[in-house]
Design an enzyme around this catalytic site. Structure first.
Site, mmCIF file in Angstrom:
data_model
loop_
_atom_site.group_PDB
_atom_site.id
_atom_site.type_symbol
_atom_site.label_atom_id
_atom_site.label_comp_id
_atom_site.label_asym_id
_atom_site.label_seq_id
_atom_site.Cartn_x
_atom_site.Cartn_y
_atom_site.Cartn_z
ATOM 1 N NE ARG A 220 -4.453 14.502 172.532
ATOM 2 C CZ ARG A 220 -4.976 14.117 171.368
ATOM 3 N NH1 ARG A 220 -6.276 14.265 171.162
ATOM 4 N NH2 ARG A 220 -4.230 13.604 170.413
ATOM 5 C CG PHE A 236 -18.631 15.992 173.604
ATOM 6 C CD1 PHE A 236 -19.743 15.309 173.156
ATOM 7 C CD2 PHE A 236 -18.792 17.311 174.032
ATOM 8 C CE1 PHE A 236 -20.993 15.915 173.108
ATOM 9 C CE2 PHE A 236 -20.028 17.929 173.995
ATOM 10 C CZ PHE A 236 -21.140 17.231 173.529
ATOM 11 C CG ASP A 258 -17.877 10.371 175.012
ATOM 12 O OD1 ASP A 258 -18.826 9.783 174.454
ATOM 13 O OD2 ASP A 258 -17.030 11.029 174.385
ATOM 14 C CG ASP A 308 -12.776 17.826 171.037
ATOM 15 O OD1 ASP A 308 -13.059 18.452 169.993
ATOM 16 O OD2 ASP A 308 -12.025 16.831 171.055
ATOM 17 C CB CYS A 348 -14.008 18.594 164.392
ATOM 18 S SG CYS A 348 -15.516 17.659 164.721
#
Length: 407
Positions: A220, A236, A258, A308, A348
């Site tokens: 970030r 997201f 989102d 992300d 991830c």
């Protein structure tokens, strides 16, 4: 302490065990071995010796904790203190939220602890490791007497499960309660934590991953350095982590997207906490794929696009479907980047390695009739360490690319 039972392991595991790999799968255990969950076991594989905790169910039968001696409270405290010292730079930087223990990465397989302000949130990823939680709570409090409370949170089977030890993907153990006090007091519903000078409201009781993904902290901050004078699209977005850094970095406009309910309000709260210019931010509650498709059709582009997404693969069986989803997402994202702009793409899932992720980006660029120049690549921060002998622990990919047309 009674003498632990011994298990002889196949010779072909010797090199991996000697390197320090923390797992032994059930198919490597003699069929006649039947022990109660939570039993400490002494392992032998040729001259190698180790001490592990036994799980009666699940693919991982044994998690190895030590090669020196049978773990005891003093040994556990030693590991907790070592992990605490490793995170000293984060505390020195004023970060009040970080992962204190990262399971296998900190030589405590199947256990994690997150620190939020004055509270520690522990998770166990098997029934066996859950038996260690009372001893872990004692060690945490002894290491840092300023703790107000240590609580146990059940495994989060939702978004970003790959940010936990990879063992979490294959376990089905579920505690009886969402949040249980192990020591001290129950945390309040809402806490405000500080991360590199920004404040975030987190909900330790109800929030999915509390409202902040700790493993993206440094990424970030990197996005902040890229944001000055750029329009940004954050897909997201969750509660707006990347968006806040982009706003502080001087982005001209940030669009957060989102589908989750209540996330727009949470992002607004975080923006207000930091006195950032809310007129330079909008939140769209919708499916990110749908929004990207609409932007492509409208030829709407941004100088900086951040992707992300949640994990698209919880097991090896989902790997190829995940790669297809990542390719589709990044193709759309690239088409929404203005000429010469930047694509920030992250994954991830531990089922897709760094090489496969870069290959996916190349395929997405081809589908978008563009080329990518990778200008930055990162993995996990220091509070999510990866042992050299445990590649399964390397799950996070974060790649920043310049989008350039075909020449």
């Amino acid at each position: 302490m009674p003498k632990p039972p011994e298990i002889q392991l196949p010779p072909n595991l010797r090199e991996r065990l000697a390197q320090g790999h923390p797992w032994v799968y059930r198919n490597h255990i003699p069929a006649n071995v039947q022990l109660p969950t939570g039993t400490w076991v002494k392992l032998r594989c040729g001259p190698w010796v180790g001490y592990a905790i036994w799980d009666a169910e699940g693919p991982i039968a044994l998690r190895i904790y030590s090669e020196r001696h049978l773990p005891d409270p003093e040994w556990l405290l030693e590991q907790v203190r070592a992990a605490w010292e490793l995170r000293a730079p984060l505390r020195a930087a004023g970060c009040t939220a970080f992962r204190w223990l990262f399971g296998e990465g900190d030589r405590l397989p199947g256990l994690t602890v997150d620190r939020y302000g004055d509270y520690a949130i522990a998770q166990a990823y098997s029934a066996a490791t859950a038996t260690l939680l009372p001893y872990l709570a004692d060690a945490l409090c002894e290491c840092d007497p300023t703790l107000h409370g240590v609580v146990w949170r059940e495994s989060d089977a939702n978004r970003h499960i790959d940010t936990e030890p990879a063992s979490a993907e294959s376990q089905t153990f579920t505690p009886n309660s969402r949040l249980q006090v192990l020591a001290g007091e129950m945390p309040p519903d809402q806490l405000t934590i500080t991360e590199h000078g920004l404040q975030f409201s987190v909900n330790l009781q109800l929030g999915q991953k509390t409202g902040l993904f700790l493993d993206q902290r440094e990424n970030r901050r990197f996005v902040e350095q890229l944001s000055s004078g750029r329009s940004a699209l954050n897909c997201f977005a969750y509660t707006g982590g990347f968006s806040l850094y982009a706003l502080r970095g001087g982005a001209t406009m940030v669009t957060s997207v989102d589908i989750g309910k209540g996330l727009a309000e949470a992002a607004t709260t975080n923006i207000q906490l930091n006195a950032l210019d809310s007129s330079r931010h909008e939140f769209i509650t919708a499916d990110c794929f749908d929004v990207l498709n609409r932007y492509v059709n409208q030829n709407q582009q941004f100088d900086l696009v951040i992707l992300d997404p949640p994990s698209f693969a919880k097991s090896k069986q989902n790997r190829y479907a995940a790669l297809r989803a990542y390719t589709r997402l990044n193709t759309l994202g690239i088409r929404c980047v203005a000429p010469g702009g930047l694509l920030v793409s992250s994954s991830c899932t531990s089922q897709v390695g760094p090489d496969a992720f870069r290959e996916m980006l190349a395929s997405a660029a081809l589908d978008a009739n563009q080329r990518l120049q990778i200008i930055h690549e990162a993995g996990q921060p220091l509070d999510h360490p990866v042992p050299a002998h445990f590649p399964e622990g390397r799950y996070l990919k974060f790649v920043v690319s310049r989008v350039a047309g075909v020449v």
